[in-house]
Scaffold this motif. Sequence first.
Motif, PDB file in Angstrom:
ATOM      1  N   ARG A  73       6.354  -2.527   1.214  1.00 49.54           N
ATOM      2  CA  ARG A  73       6.997  -3.745   1.698  1.00 49.54           C
ATOM      3  C   ARG A  73       8.483  -3.486   1.918  1.00 49.54           C
ATOM      4  O   ARG A  73       9.146  -2.846   1.116  1.00 49.54           O
ATOM      5  CB  ARG A  73       6.817  -4.872   0.688  1.00 49.54           C
ATOM      6  CG  ARG A  73       7.346  -6.234   1.159  1.00 49.54           C
ATOM      7  CD  ARG A  73       7.235  -7.259   0.045  1.00 49.54           C
ATOM      8  NE  ARG A  73       8.008  -6.867  -1.126  1.00 49.54           N
ATOM      9  CZ  ARG A  73       9.328  -7.035  -1.249  1.00 49.54           C
ATOM     10  NH1 ARG A  73      10.019  -7.614  -0.265  1.00 49.54           N
ATOM     11  NH2 ARG A  73       9.959  -6.662  -2.334  1.00 49.54           N
ATOM     12  N   ARG A  74       8.992  -3.986   3.053  1.00 47.30           N
ATOM     13  CA  ARG A  74      10.417  -3.920   3.346  1.00 47.30           C
ATOM     14  C   ARG A  74      10.837  -5.306   3.807  1.00 47.30           C
ATOM     15  O   ARG A  74      10.616  -5.676   4.959  1.00 47.30           O
ATOM     16  CB  ARG A  74      10.701  -2.869   4.406  1.00 47.30           C
ATOM     17  CG  ARG A  74      12.191  -2.613   4.645  1.00 47.30           C
ATOM     18  CD  ARG A  74      12.383  -1.568   5.721  1.00 47.30           C
ATOM     19  NE  ARG A  74      11.848  -0.286   5.307  1.00 47.30           N
ATOM     20  CZ  ARG A  74      11.414   0.650   6.164  1.00 47.30           C
ATOM     21  NH1 ARG A  74      11.439   0.412   7.473  1.00 47.30           N
ATOM     22  NH2 ARG A  74      10.948   1.801   5.718  1.00 47.30           N
ATOM     23  N   GLY A  75      11.404  -6.085   2.877  1.00 46.54           N
ATOM     24  CA  GLY A  75      11.700  -7.474   3.198  1.00 46.54           C
ATOM     25  C   GLY A  75      10.403  -8.232   3.411  1.00 46.54           C
ATOM     26  O   GLY A  75       9.513  -8.223   2.571  1.00 46.54           O
ATOM     27  N   ALA A  76      10.260  -8.864   4.575  1.00 44.26           N
ATOM     28  CA  ALA A  76       9.039  -9.607   4.887  1.00 44.26           C
ATOM     29  C   ALA A  76       8.021  -8.752   5.633  1.00 44.26           C
ATOM     30  O   ALA A  76       6.931  -9.227   5.953  1.00 44.26           O
ATOM     31  CB  ALA A  76       9.398 -10.836   5.724  1.00 44.26           C
ATOM     32  N   GLU A  77       8.351  -7.485   5.902  1.00 45.62           N
ATOM     33  CA  GLU A  77       7.486  -6.632   6.718  1.00 45.62           C
ATOM     34  C   GLU A  77       6.712  -5.628   5.872  1.00 45.62           C
ATOM     35  O   GLU A  77       7.182  -5.184   4.817  1.00 45.62           O
ATOM     36  CB  GLU A  77       8.317  -5.882   7.764  1.00 45.62           C
ATOM     37  CG  GLU A  77       8.965  -6.780   8.796  1.00 45.62           C
ATOM     38  CD  GLU A  77       9.776  -5.992   9.805  1.00 45.62           C
ATOM     39  OE1 GLU A  77       9.818  -6.407  10.982  1.00 45.62           O
ATOM     40  OE2 GLU A  77      10.375  -4.972   9.409  1.00 45.62           O
ATOM     41  N   ALA A  78       5.529  -5.265   6.366  1.00 49.30           N
ATOM     42  CA  ALA A  78       4.724  -4.205   5.759  1.00 49.30           C
ATOM     43  C   ALA A  78       4.926  -2.934   6.577  1.00 49.30           C
ATOM     44  O   ALA A  78       4.814  -2.955   7.808  1.00 49.30           O
ATOM     45  CB  ALA A  78       3.249  -4.588   5.745  1.00 49.30           C
ATOM     46  N   VAL A  79       5.240  -1.837   5.891  1.00 44.45           N
ATOM     47  CA  VAL A  79       5.479  -0.556   6.555  1.00 44.45           C
ATOM     48  C   VAL A  79       4.301   0.368   6.284  1.00 44.45           C
ATOM     49  O   VAL A  79       3.994   0.673   5.134  1.00 44.45           O
ATOM     50  CB  VAL A  79       6.789   0.093   6.070  1.00 44.45           C
ATOM     51  CG1 VAL A  79       7.039   1.412   6.795  1.00 44.45           C
ATOM     52  CG2 VAL A  79       7.969  -0.863   6.268  1.00 44.45           C
ATOM     53  N   HIS A  80       3.621   0.822   7.347  1.00 41.99           N
ATOM     54  CA  HIS A  80       2.429   1.656   7.240  1.00 41.99           C
ATOM     55  C   HIS A  80       2.791   3.114   7.526  1.00 41.99           C
ATOM     56  O   HIS A  80       3.401   3.401   8.560  1.00 41.99           O
ATOM     57  CB  HIS A  80       1.360   1.214   8.244  1.00 41.99           C
ATOM     58  CG  HIS A  80       1.077  -0.258   8.239  1.00 41.99           C
ATOM     59  ND1 HIS A  80       1.990  -1.194   8.712  1.00 41.99           N
ATOM     60  CD2 HIS A  80      -0.016  -0.946   7.836  1.00 41.99           C
ATOM     61  CE1 HIS A  80       1.462  -2.407   8.593  1.00 41.99           C
ATOM     62  NE2 HIS A  80       0.242  -2.286   8.070  1.00 41.99           N
ATOM     63  N   PHE A  81       2.407   4.024   6.640  1.00 42.82           N
ATOM     64  CA  PHE A  81       2.660   5.446   6.910  1.00 42.82           C
ATOM     65  C   PHE A  81       1.394   6.073   7.487  1.00 42.82           C
ATOM     66  O   PHE A  81       0.326   6.033   6.874  1.00 42.82           O
ATOM     67  CB  PHE A  81       3.065   6.200   5.647  1.00 42.82           C
ATOM     68  CG  PHE A  81       3.408   7.651   5.906  1.00 42.82           C
ATOM     69  CD1 PHE A  81       4.701   8.027   6.241  1.00 42.82           C
ATOM     70  CD2 PHE A  81       2.428   8.625   5.865  1.00 42.82           C
ATOM     71  CE1 PHE A  81       5.008   9.352   6.513  1.00 42.82           C
ATOM     72  CE2 PHE A  81       2.716   9.954   6.133  1.00 42.82           C
ATOM     73  CZ  PHE A  81       4.017  10.324   6.461  1.00 42.82           C
ATOM     74  N   VAL A  82       1.518   6.642   8.695  1.00 41.99           N
ATOM     75  CA  VAL A  82       0.414   7.325   9.376  1.00 41.99           C
ATOM     76  C   VAL A  82       0.917   8.687   9.855  1.00 41.99           C
ATOM     77  O   VAL A  82       2.114   8.968   9.846  1.00 41.99           O
ATOM     78  CB  VAL A  82      -0.104   6.500  10.580  1.00 41.99           C
ATOM     79  CG1 VAL A  82      -0.678   5.167  10.121  1.00 41.99           C
ATOM     80  CG2 VAL A  82       1.016   6.285  11.595  1.00 41.99           C
ATOM     81  N   GLN A  83      -0.017   9.542  10.260  1.00 41.14           N
ATOM     82  CA  GLN A  83       0.361  10.885  10.705  1.00 41.14           C
ATOM     83  C   GLN A  83       0.187  11.076  12.209  1.00 41.14           C
ATOM     84  O   GLN A  83       0.219  12.197  12.706  1.00 41.14           O
ATOM     85  CB  GLN A  83      -0.442  11.940   9.944  1.00 41.14           C
ATOM     86  CG  GLN A  83      -0.012  12.072   8.484  1.00 41.14           C
ATOM     87  CD  GLN A  83      -0.645  13.259   7.795  1.00 41.14           C
ATOM     88  OE1 GLN A  83      -1.779  13.183   7.356  1.00 41.14           O
ATOM     89  NE2 GLN A  83       0.101  14.357   7.713  1.00 41.14           N
ATOM     90  N   SER A  84       0.023   9.965  12.929  1.00 41.47           N
ATOM     91  CA  SER A  84      -0.056  10.023  14.395  1.00 41.47           C
ATOM     92  C   SER A  84       0.909   9.006  14.989  1.00 41.47           C
ATOM     93  O   SER A  84       1.058   7.894  14.462  1.00 41.47           O
ATOM     94  CB  SER A  84      -1.477   9.717  14.878  1.00 41.47           C
ATOM     95  OG  SER A  84      -2.383  10.702  14.427  1.00 41.47           O
TER      96      SER A  84
END
Length: 412
Positions: A73-84
Amino acid sequence: MALSCQQDSYLRELSTRVKSCVPARLQTVVNGKKQKLEGFEVVLEDTVLFPEGGGQPDDRGKINSVDVHRVTRRGAEAVHFVQSDLEVNSEVNVTVDWTRRFDHMQQHSAQHLVTAIAEQKYGYKTTSWNLGEKTSFIELDTTSLTEEQLKELEDEVNAKIRASLPMYPRLFESVDDPKIAEVRTRGLPDDHVGPVRVVIIEGIEANMCCGTHVANLSHLQAVKLLSVEKGKKGKCNLVFVAGSRVLQYLGRCYQTEKALNSVFKGPPEEYAELADKMQKNLKAAQKNALTLLRDLAVLEAQKFKTNPERENFFSLHRKEGDNEFMNIIVNEINDENVVLFLTVGDEQGSGMFLLAGPEDTVVTLGPKVSDLLEGKGFGKKGRFQGKANKLINRPKVEELLQEYFRSSGAEK
């Protein structure tokens, strides 16, 4: 605005758009080893993947066919880690690993229920909690719970589950809303923005929380309170499992019981008595074996001493021996003119060694013997002993000693 996964925890997929995609690295653990993954941090307009928070781990899933390795979570946003790399403004389909998600929903919702009843019934507040891979625990602000309290708490928790009470989220526009004061909470993160989400168990409690939860307590199936363990100063940890984990725990217990049946040859209710009896028998057998080993050491020494053709060098290995076994042999032979090389342990691996004899000989050869055995040792009063990592090198030590006798004229 709350994420879709927080508005409807049962939503398993969602079509949305990519807001941003920037190169990034992720420090993670794969098969117990730390690894750095090269990839991208992706922010979507919305998501069904829950970012870690409130004591609940983050979800796993896919964006299109791309695996999501982490959601934060970053503030109100969700940060997704992907490899593409994902194209900004492109439409994507997000799916959640439902097995993992529903398990987390069950454990987290169970924590809310147990926490609420423990506080209402005994006044014990929850100060933190942990959702583990197999079991979870709730840290309670008390040093302990009695067996009676544990049973009462478990009975009431499961009675609420059987009552099928609804559980649902509610959004408050601002933390300044006066109704927030009535809500149980441990506070908001420093970077919180937007509405305040409160999770309600109807008729039991309202609690500020960002996590995903079941819609009805009946979806918890059951909660089992396993134990109370010592926690931080003045606190205790209440270990529990909920939902599918109860069935998994029961399955593991049954498999263990089956295995123990073949060992104890008796019913489960007699396991403790049978184990105690087996332990006493084992101790008696170990004592007898130790006595026999000591007698064997004396016999080995006597056998050497009575040999009319004996040399001034004695070498012996005994896998089952120990330091006392070797020292008994040295004490029984009791001849300063004899060099003794004794070892115990795995003849192909590690163990212990002892070199005894004339003090000057031991001082000279002790470190060399230790080096050949790739071990460590120390010397004192005609004895050099220690640990050996390569007893397979015993023949090399014997060669060294025989060569020393030949060159010094010590051999008969």
